[in-house]
Design an enzyme around this catalytic site. Sequence first.
Site, short mmCIF file in Angstrom:
data_model
loop_
_atom_site.label_atom_id
_atom_site.label_comp_id
_atom_site.label_asym_id
_atom_site.label_seq_id
_atom_site.Cartn_x
_atom_site.Cartn_y
_atom_site.Cartn_z
N GLY A 18 -1.55 1.21 6.45
CA GLY A 18 -1.30 2.02 5.31
C GLY A 18 -1.32 3.43 5.52
O GLY A 18 -0.54 4.36 5.93
N ARG A 19 -2.80 3.95 5.16
CA ARG A 19 -3.02 5.37 5.36
C ARG A 19 -2.74 5.80 6.84
O ARG A 19 -2.50 7.30 6.80
CB ARG A 19 -4.73 5.35 4.95
CG ARG A 19 -4.99 5.26 3.66
CD ARG A 19 -6.16 5.28 3.33
NE ARG A 19 -6.84 3.89 3.75
CZ ARG A 19 -8.11 3.36 3.64
NH1 ARG A 19 -8.81 4.25 3.09
NH2 ARG A 19 -8.38 2.30 4.02
N TYR A 44 -5.58 -6.69 -10.66
CA TYR A 44 -4.46 -6.56 -11.58
C TYR A 44 -4.22 -7.96 -12.23
O TYR A 44 -4.70 -8.90 -12.04
CB TYR A 44 -3.09 -5.88 -10.98
CG TYR A 44 -3.45 -4.52 -10.48
CD1 TYR A 44 -3.68 -3.54 -11.23
CD2 TYR A 44 -3.48 -4.19 -8.98
CE1 TYR A 44 -4.39 -2.35 -10.86
CE2 TYR A 44 -4.07 -2.94 -8.68
CZ TYR A 44 -4.12 -1.98 -9.43
OH TYR A 44 -4.58 -0.52 -8.99
N ARG A 53 0.51 -10.94 -2.22
CA ARG A 53 -0.86 -10.16 -1.82
C ARG A 53 -1.96 -10.82 -2.62
O ARG A 53 -1.97 -10.77 -4.04
CB ARG A 53 -0.66 -8.80 -1.87
CG ARG A 53 -1.76 -7.93 -1.53
CD ARG A 53 -1.60 -6.51 -1.31
NE ARG A 53 -1.68 -6.19 -0.08
CZ ARG A 53 -1.90 -4.99 0.25
NH1 ARG A 53 -2.00 -3.81 -0.45
NH2 ARG A 53 -2.22 -4.57 1.50
N ALA A 68 3.30 -0.89 -5.71
CA ALA A 68 3.50 -1.65 -6.82
C ALA A 68 4.37 -1.12 -7.80
O ALA A 68 4.44 -0.02 -8.43
CB ALA A 68 2.02 -1.75 -7.37
N PRO A 79 2.39 -1.73 0.42
CA PRO A 79 2.81 -1.05 -0.82
C PRO A 79 1.57 0.03 -0.89
O PRO A 79 0.45 -0.23 -1.09
CB PRO A 79 2.45 -2.03 -1.71
CG PRO A 79 1.84 -3.07 -1.31
CD PRO A 79 2.07 -3.11 0.29
N CYS A 91 0.77 3.06 -3.96
CA CYS A 91 1.40 3.85 -5.16
C CYS A 91 1.48 5.41 -4.68
O CYS A 91 0.66 5.68 -4.19
CB CYS A 91 0.48 3.50 -6.34
SG CYS A 91 0.50 2.14 -7.01
C1 FNR Z 1 -3.13 1.88 -2.10
N1 FNR Z 1 -3.16 0.21 -1.85
C2 FNR Z 1 -1.97 -0.39 -2.69
N2 FNR Z 1 -2.29 -1.78 -2.51
C3 FNR Z 1 -1.17 -2.51 -3.29
O1 FNR Z 1 -1.25 -3.62 -3.02
N3 FNR Z 1 -0.23 -1.93 -4.12
C4 FNR Z 1 -0.19 -0.60 -4.14
O2 FNR Z 1 0.74 0.13 -4.98
C5 FNR Z 1 -1.20 0.02 -3.46
N4 FNR Z 1 -1.26 1.54 -3.64
C6 FNR Z 1 -1.99 2.30 -2.66
C7 FNR Z 1 -1.88 3.62 -2.67
C8 FNR Z 1 -2.66 4.42 -1.77
C9 FNR Z 1 -2.35 5.96 -1.64
C10 FNR Z 1 -3.44 3.90 -0.89
C11 FNR Z 1 -4.25 4.66 0.30
C12 FNR Z 1 -3.68 2.41 -0.76
C13 FNR Z 1 -3.82 -0.46 -0.72
C14 FNR Z 1 -3.01 -0.47 0.45
O3 FNR Z 1 -1.91 -1.30 0.43
C15 FNR Z 1 -3.75 -0.94 1.82
O4 FNR Z 1 -4.14 -2.18 1.41
C16 FNR Z 1 -5.20 0.02 1.96
O5 FNR Z 1 -4.75 1.31 2.10
C17 FNR Z 1 -5.73 -0.59 3.19
O6 FNR Z 1 -4.92 -0.31 4.34
P1 FNR Z 1 -5.17 1.03 5.24
O7 FNR Z 1 -4.61 2.45 4.49
O8 FNR Z 1 -6.47 1.02 5.61
O9 FNR Z 1 -4.34 0.74 6.57
#
Ligand code: FNR
Length: 368
Positions: A330-331, A186, A234, A60, A24, A26
């Site tokens: 994610g990213r 949260y 999570r 989320a 997820p 946001c």
């Molecule tokens: C997130 N992350 C995140 N985690 C979560 O539990 N709910 C969410 O809504 C969000 N929102 C969110 C927005 C953005 C723009 C980023 C970059 C990250 C955390 C995400 O799910 C993830 O755990 C981290 O980005 C680490 O993984 P990567 O990006 O290194 O593969």
Amino acid sequence: MSQHLLAPITLRDLTVRNRIWVPPMCQYSVAAGDGVATDYHLMHYGSFARGGAGAVILEATGVVPEGRIAPQDLGLWDDAQREALRPIVDLIHSFGAAAGIQLAHAGRKASTEPEWGTPHPGASLAGADGGWETVAPSAIAYDQLTEPTALDEAGIDEVVEAFVASAVRAVEAGFDLIEIHAAHGYLLHEFLSPLSNQRTDSYGGELAGRARLLLRVVDAVRGAVPVGMPLLVRISATEWVEGGFDLDQATQVVTWLGEHGVDMVDVSSGGNAVLPEGAEIPVGPGYQTPLAAHLREHTEMPVSAVGMLDTPFQAEHVLATGQADVVRVGRAFLREPNWGLDAALALRGDGEIVPPQYRRAFRQALRR
Ligand code: FNR
């Protein structure tokens, strides 16, 4: 080469085509502030499914308006929101991926300015700008954010009911799996942590008390969704600070989650404590994977690993060495929405996953 990343995985009645899942994230893209998804979300989430993800987990999503991190978050407290999610689920399915949604209550970290497009990203939203009163286990503020109100028993009951109502709507919208957000500082994480939960009633104190709300939510949601539907949680497996929620406590909580019918835990970290001066989270490639591996080894729970697992071979290694059952990317998926297709081809997949419209573009790789 064996291809753990490309192997299907089955949780309850759901078989997911591979172990490349999008976590997820946001998007703060509900400009109207009504929690209703837009074309942006359709395109954004659809692209990951087209790009080879096994499961795409939507950001989320607030179970109540005051549970949103920012007014631009998705919500699932009413039926209009459910209807707007339906086409997203259908689009994800049309590409062969599973659709998940993260249900969330932001607790004391709610009512903030979104990460982009506002003067003070992440700061508490002023009342004049639509900010609202936040709630938490105890009246303890996170960092510079406004002080929350401690939830009373009736308020706690309402939180549980809101998770259930949103979960039911998620089922109705066609989602294949539900994830409960109990990480990143949260509300449900705030209850787990001795730093943010200083209650003296049955929802505080020892770990069993601090975990009570999460387990209540899990029980209630589990009882409201189909038996065959996987339920995920999570967590932040450590807060990286002395005296906070740590890996030992997480191990116990994950054991309980298994006993309460949770099918997989996604292992993240941090978000509930500001680190002391000079201390740093050891951020780097795969930095959270050891936490996932520990929980996988010390509990019966399947786990997903997440956090800077940016290359297919790195992700494959995590699975091949038994550190996790699924990898979340994610990213790297934001940078390259076809990450899954590239991974499948890099690992010598058969190209089946490439949509027919794109096969010509991938022809060279497919011929290898
Ligand atoms: C997130 N992350 C995140 N985690 C979560 O539990 N709910 C969410 O809504 C969000 N929102 C969110 C927005 C953005 C723009 C980023 C970059 C990250 C955390 C995400 O799910 C993830 O755990 C981290 O980005 C680490 O993984 P990567 O990006 O290194 O593969």
